[in-house]
Design a protein around this motif. Structure first.
Motif, PDB file in Angstrom:
ATOM      1  N   GLU A 192       0.824  -1.198   0.000  1.00  0.00           N
ATOM      2  CA  GLU A 192       0.000   0.000   0.000  1.00  0.00           C
ATOM      3  C   GLU A 192       0.858   1.247   0.000  1.00  0.00           C
ATOM      4  OE1 GLU A 192      -3.988   0.098   1.865  1.00  0.00           O
ATOM      5  OE2 GLU A 192      -2.985  -1.266   3.237  1.00  0.00           O
ATOM      6  N   VAL A 271      -6.381   6.088  14.628  1.00  0.00           N
ATOM      7  CA  VAL A 271      -6.471   4.970  13.692  1.00  0.00           C
ATOM      8  C   VAL A 271      -7.494   5.265  12.603  1.00  0.00           C
ATOM      9  CG1 VAL A 271      -7.002   2.543  13.470  1.00  0.00           C
ATOM     10  CG2 VAL A 271      -5.797   3.367  15.475  1.00  0.00           C
ATOM     11  N   SER A 274      -6.119   7.773   9.829  1.00  0.00           N
ATOM     12  CA  SER A 274      -5.082   7.271   8.936  1.00  0.00           C
ATOM     13  C   SER A 274      -5.645   6.155   8.068  1.00  0.00           C
ATOM     14  CB  SER A 274      -3.881   6.780   9.733  1.00  0.00           C
ATOM     15  OG  SER A 274      -4.183   5.550  10.329  1.00  0.00           O
ATOM     16  N   ASN A 275      -6.564   5.403   8.638  1.00  0.00           N
ATOM     17  CA  ASN A 275      -7.195   4.340   7.872  1.00  0.00           C
ATOM     18  C   ASN A 275      -7.982   4.925   6.711  1.00  0.00           C
ATOM     19  OD1 ASN A 275      -7.212   1.666   7.879  1.00  0.00           O
ATOM     20  ND2 ASN A 275      -8.703   1.411   9.522  1.00  0.00           N
ATOM     21  N   LYS A 571      -4.884  -5.749  10.346  1.00  0.00           N
ATOM     22  CA  LYS A 571      -4.684  -4.462  10.988  1.00  0.00           C
ATOM     23  C   LYS A 571      -5.245  -4.452  12.418  1.00  0.00           C
ATOM     24  CE  LYS A 571      -5.054  -1.354   7.932  1.00  0.00           C
ATOM     25  NZ  LYS A 571      -5.849  -0.672   6.927  1.00  0.00           N
ATOM     26  N   ILE A 574      -3.262  -6.502  14.817  1.00  0.00           N
ATOM     27  CA  ILE A 574      -2.090  -5.780  15.318  1.00  0.00           C
ATOM     28  C   ILE A 574      -2.506  -4.794  16.413  1.00  0.00           C
ATOM     29  CG2 ILE A 574      -0.302  -4.118  14.714  1.00  0.00           C
ATOM     30  CD1 ILE A 574      -0.315  -5.348  11.903  1.00  0.00           C
ATOM     31  N   LEU A 575      -3.576  -4.073  16.120  1.00  0.00           N
ATOM     32  CA  LEU A 575      -4.014  -3.076  17.094  1.00  0.00           C
ATOM     33  C   LEU A 575      -4.360  -3.719  18.426  1.00  0.00           C
ATOM     34  CD1 LEU A 575      -6.092  -0.747  14.813  1.00  0.00           C
ATOM     35  CD2 LEU A 575      -4.033  -0.161  16.085  1.00  0.00           C
ATOM     36  N   ARG A 576      -4.964  -4.880  18.353  1.00  0.00           N
ATOM     37  CA  ARG A 576      -5.296  -5.565  19.605  1.00  0.00           C
ATOM     38  C   ARG A 576      -4.027  -5.977  20.332  1.00  0.00           C
ATOM     39  NH1 ARG A 576      -9.341 -10.211  18.649  1.00  0.00           N
ATOM     40  NH2 ARG A 576      -8.597 -10.804  20.700  1.00  0.00           N
ATOM     41  N   ASN A 577      -3.077  -6.474  19.557  1.00  0.00           N
ATOM     42  CA  ASN A 577      -1.834  -6.892  20.184  1.00  0.00           C
ATOM     43  C   ASN A 577      -1.110  -5.734  20.839  1.00  0.00           C
ATOM     44  OD1 ASN A 577      -2.426  -9.351  19.237  1.00  0.00           O
ATOM     45  ND2 ASN A 577      -0.929  -9.363  17.579  1.00  0.00           N
ATOM     46  N   VAL A 578      -1.242  -4.553  20.224  1.00  0.00           N
ATOM     47  CA  VAL A 578      -0.536  -3.398  20.767  1.00  0.00           C
ATOM     48  C   VAL A 578      -1.254  -2.862  21.992  1.00  0.00           C
ATOM     49  CG1 VAL A 578       0.143  -1.043  20.229  1.00  0.00           C
ATOM     50  CG2 VAL A 578       0.524  -2.842  18.590  1.00  0.00           C
ATOM     51  N   GLY A 579      -2.481  -3.301  22.180  1.00  0.00           N
ATOM     52  CA  GLY A 579      -3.146  -2.899  23.409  1.00  0.00           C
ATOM     53  C   GLY A 579      -4.408  -2.092  23.211  1.00  0.00           C
ATOM     54  N   MET A 580      -5.067  -2.289  22.078  1.00  0.00           N
ATOM     55  CA  MET A 580      -6.367  -1.661  21.910  1.00  0.00           C
ATOM     56  C   MET A 580      -7.408  -2.677  22.346  1.00  0.00           C
ATOM     57  SD  MET A 580      -6.875   0.396  18.420  1.00  0.00           S
ATOM     58  CE  MET A 580      -8.083   1.673  18.489  1.00  0.00           C
TER      59      MET A 580
END
Ligand code: ATP
Ligand code: MG
Lengths: 662, 253
Positions: A192, A271, A274-275, A571, A574-580
């Motif tokens: 992208e 998020v 930018s999305n 996507k 990832i966001l969940r893994n980062v702590g969302m």
């Protein structure tokens, strides 16, 4: 080769998330088309008053629907195709050549065609009776035949959709044969690039829309022949502008938001913004399409419903009496002239023989004059034949005697006084009247409905004065009216019409054509039937197209959600893994939803409001003055549509959330 | 009480379509004290990533318990878990997990934004974190424009930026050349010196030799562990190397 059908059936089954909605949509369209085709040849419809007109409208609509069907199906199929390319690429890598792929796709298309046709026809046959009942209710006809199946409609649908599916098949083959396997394999996950905000295109979009709005809003209703052309000229900039606005303008907006650190670096927006910057460029076209479709639906439904509900009031003002006979002497250079007094004498003479009550007859002098606020210059144009320009008004002059006779009053006027009635709702605002800088009349304005036959001209004024003879030299024509109440049979109408015509031409000399005389005789009843059948046909078509557009919009929405869901899966992981948390993610999705859901609807409502101005002008030309009604109708239609749209948005966005793993 | 306590941990993956079962972890027990730097080694497919995911509560275990900082993560709600992870853990993923739609800077800042930090301080923080990893020049680029090693460093910067109590790193040096990986490990040793606990999966003996303890995982269980004690990096390197050899030959028996 036996493998093709197997592979094709398998592909459809394993991609049912894509194919079933598509088949459902094409079935829906086939159903709608079946209903229209069946009704356009239905005996019941034919039997109702104005049935012939209705059938003509339906007949045209079939082709409009077929055309849109082609567009929708192409568009949605391109979504399906995009997701299929990967699988087909895999087959290609595993050793199937392009010909084999075409074979598989041919079977896929065939399966889709046959299943859509079967489902669609069943659907059409089942709902046809219901649609017929609705149509007949609108057109005030009677419903008596039982359940029938129209062979004609079945054949027509089969043929039209054979064509559409064949084109879709050709398109798929084209897409596959131009792609190389590596590309096909990758087509879903191309790296992208951040979209660049194109200021120029974004501004161009806004400018195009403003231009179109301006064009519509500054339309002059006097130029009625140009009205439609003007509107048509505004349509293309609006469509183009909407696309640019969504594709470039939205990226621009995101970039501006990203520049605003405080806004951007906020948990709620970070998020989402930018999305969206990435998303809009690609889904912009989809949103623009949804917006345009919505606009069409809104305009179509609100205007037809508003028009339909005003037919009766128009008929009353158009036909102050049930039966109307109108003769118009047109004065061309080579035509023989007649004096107003003579015309009046002939008119009253024949009117005396009318078998009816409330007989009214009079003759009026017409000319076109240009000017405003009481000052006018007679142009010598002929109202019916020359195109009118800005400032042109149609004046009809009636002697006071006639006026008193018709209204049963005994008004007296001085020689420099005149009574004015504006036939249009534009009103006459000056307190004097002067033609060609000569004599000045003091005027007073009065409403009299009996003369409302002037709905073709918006700035038309009826002037009553003691002596109109000094204006005879300028007249472009004389119109004679005979109107009365009473039930006349068609035969009686014909006979009386013939007599009237003969009387108006009474000094005819053998072999010579003394006057250019236009003549028409109508009854309120026939006219009303005519109108209601046209408008009920239009409403019916409006509803059918609305169902279609709605279906297309919903399907488009659904496909967008499925697509974006698959795209965004990683996507959000990832966001969940980062702590969302799920809640954060859901609120991000909701804020995206808010924008993507609301923006097309808001734009559509803006477009519709502007278009309603045009519809309003058009309505006024038709002699309908229900401005409030129009506003109310479009507001109600907009609200209902937004609600339905919202419900479906919620439903489809659930699919999205499910896919991204919420 | 230890900072992290893992007892009888078991994980079975069930594939949704076929229903096939894969036992990734059979029975894992170990503890990690606060301020330790623990390396985990093992063959590919031995369950290392699975273990890290379970520790960070990114996935649910089939059996067993994990107590992190005195808390059983599986017992609290999803939202709290997300907050805990955000505030206390830094995760460096094997596949980097950078978001395509963000610039490197925004990727690094993501956890801070989620914490609700003031927008005005953010840029400075990003520059500081990037400087430690030598990617200052790349801040305004998008992930598709940078190399694998650069992505990895960006991912590390993202994990470190919140100064988490514990860092979970899945092969953080996997895509780096020896110079960059030395720098990264120096960085790890230095933050570890500051009190942050590190749990690092690695295939590289050299990387593991910088840790204070190495766990060896095989067929879903902790097979062996080595303490560095006072040994030098080189001595520890040798020890790890020997153990790995023994592991492989021992495995074949
Ligand atoms: N989501 C999943 N579904 C099913 N099986 C999985 C899943 N994730 C991992 N596995 C299986 O669990 C086992 C352990 O996988 P894991 O990713 O933990 O290995 P690893 O030690 O990290 O390997 P590597 O060093 O290659 O990264 C493997 O056999 C793998 O196939
Ligand atoms: Mg792994």
């Amino acid at each position: 080769m036996n493998l093709y059908p197997k592979l094709a059936a398998n592909a459809i089954r394993s991609n049912r998330q894509l194919y079933f909605p598509f088949i459902l949509m094409s079935s829906g369209i086939i159903g709608v088309l079946y209903i229209m085709a069946a009704l356009s040849t239905s005996d019941t419809v034919k039997a109702c008053r104005g049935g012939h007109t209705l059938m003509t409208v339906l007949d045209y609509s079939i082709y409009i629907v077929a055309f849109f069907a082609l567009l929708f199906m192409f568009f949605t199929n391109s979504f399906v195709l995009k997701r299929r390319t990967k699988e087909l690429g895999l087959y290609n890598i595993l050793g199937m050549n392009k010909r084999n792929l075409a074979g598989v796709m041919a079977f896929e298309t065939l399966i889709m065609y046959v299943s859509s046709y079967i489902i669609g026809s069943v659907f059409g046959i089942l709902f046809c009776k219901l649609a017929e009942a609705g149509l007949l209710k609108l057109a005030k006809g009677e419903n008596h035949t039982g359940f029938t199946v129209s062979g004609h409609a079945l054949k027509l649908c089969a043929l039209i959709f054979l064509g559409i599916f064949f084109l879709i098949f050709l398109n798929s083959v084209r897409v596959v044969s131009f792609a190389n396997p590596a590309q096909m394999f990758k087509s879903e996950n191309l790296g992208e690039k951040p979209p660049r905000a194109n200021f120029f295109l974004g501004l161009l979009g806004v400018a195009a829309i403003i231009f179109a709005y301006h064009k519509v809003l500054s339309m002059d209703i006097m130029m009625q022949e140009k009205l439609l052309a003007n509107f048509a000229e505004a349509v293309i900039p609006v469509i183009a502008g909407t696309f640019l606005l969504f594709i470039a303008g939205s990226v621009l907006l995101c970039k501006i938001l990203q520049k605003n650190k405080k806004y951007y670096y906020n948990k709620k927006h970070f998020v989402a913004v930018s999305n969206m910057a990435f998303r809009m460029k690609r889904s912009g076209a989809g949103l623009a399409t949804i917006s345009i479709l919505t606009t069409m639906v809104l305009i179509m439904l609100s205007s037809t419903v508003a028009f339909y509900s005003q037919i009766e009031s128009v008929m009353i003002s158009d036909f102050p009496r049930e039966n109307v006979f109108i003769g118009t002497y047109g004065f061309f250079d080579d035509s023989k002239r007649i004096t107003l007094a003579d015309a009046d004498k002939r008119t009253t003479g024949i009117a005396a023989k009318a078998e009816g009550t409330d007989v009214v007859s009079y003759a009026k002098l017409n000319f076109v004059a240009n000017g405003k606020n009481g000052e006018y210059n007679i142009t010598g144009k002929r109202e019916r034949y020359d195109s009118l320009e800005e400032g042109d008004c149609v004046f009809s002059l009636i002697p006071l005697d006639s006026y008193n006779r018709i209204t049963g009053q005994s008004v007296k006027l001085a020689d420099d006084e005149a009574i004015i009635s504006s036939v249009s709702k534009n009103g006459y605002y000056a307190d004097f009247l002067r033609f060609n800088d000569s004599k000045t009349y003091k005027t007073k304005t009065v409403d009299f409905d009996l003369f409302s036959q002037g709905r073709h001209y918006l700035n038309s004024f009826l002037v009553v004065m003691n002596d109109v003879s000094s204006y005879e030299q300028y007249a472009s024509g004389i119109t004679c009216f005979i109107m009365f109440n009473g039930d006349l049979s068609t035969e009686q109408m014909r006979v009386f019409g013939k007599e009237t015509y003969a009387e108006l031409k009474s000094d005819e000399v053998e072999g010579e054509n003394p006057y250019r005389l236009g003549f028409e005789s109508t009854t309120r009843q026939t006219s009303e039937t005519q109108y209601s059948s046209v408008y009920s046909g239009l409403i019916f078509m409006g509803v059918m197209l609305t169902i279609l557009f709605m279906g297309a919009t919903i399907l488009l929405m659904y496909y967008r959600q499925v697509f974006e869901g698959h795209e965004d899966y990683g996507k959000y992981q990832i966001l969940r893994n980062v702590g969302m948390s799920r809640k954060d993610i859901k609120s991000t999705v909701d804020s995206l939803t808010f924008v993507t859901f609301l923006s097309p609807v808001l734009v559509a409502i803006a477009h519709t409001s502007v278009a309603m101005y045009f519809v309003h002008q058009f309505m006024v030309i038709q002699g309908m003055y229900g401005t409030l009604l129009l506003i109310a109708t479009s507001a109600v239609v907009s609200i209902i549509f937004t609600l339905i749209y919202f419900i479906f948005y919620k439903l489809t966005s659930r699919t999205y959330l499910k896919i991204v793993g919420q | 009480m230890s900072y992290l306590e893992v007892t009888n941990l078991k994980k079975i993956y069930t594939t949704r379509l076929s229903g096939n079962k894969t036992q990734a972890l059979t029975n894992v027990c170990f503890t990690v004290e606060q301020g330790e730097f623990v390396a985990i080694m093992g063959e590919s497919g031995s369950g290392k990533t699975t273990l890290l995911n379970l520790v960070a509560a990114l996935d649910k275990s089939t059996e067993g318990s994990i107590i992190l900082d005195g808390m059983d993560l599986s017992s609290i709600g999803e939202a709290q878990r997300a907050t805990f992870r955000r505030d206390n853990l830094g995760f460096v993923f094997q596949e980097f997990n950078l978001l395509d739609t963000f610039t490197v800077e925004d990727n690094i800042l993501l956890p801070l934004v989620l914490q609700g930090k003031k927008a005005s301080d953010l840029h400075e923080e990003a520059v500081k974190a990037a400087a430690c990893l030598g990617i200052t020049d790349l801040l305004s680029k998008y992930p598709y424009e940078i190399s694998g090693g650069q992505k990895q460093r960006a991912a590390v910067a993202r994990a470190l930026i919140t100064h988490p109590k514990m860092i979970l790193a899945d092969e953080p040096t996997g895509a780096l050349d020896s110079k960059s990986s030395d720098e990264l490990l120096n960085q790890f040793v230095s933050i570890n010196g500051g009190g942050q606990t590190i749990l690092m999966v690695t295939h590289s003996v050299k990387a593991a030799s910088r840790a204070s303890r190495v766990l060896f995982i095989k067929d879903g269980t902790i097979f062996h562990q080595l303490y560095k004690g006072d040994a030098s990096d080189t001595a520890f390197y040798q020890k790890i190397s020997d153990t790995l050899t023994m592991l492989t030959t021992g495995g074949e028996k």
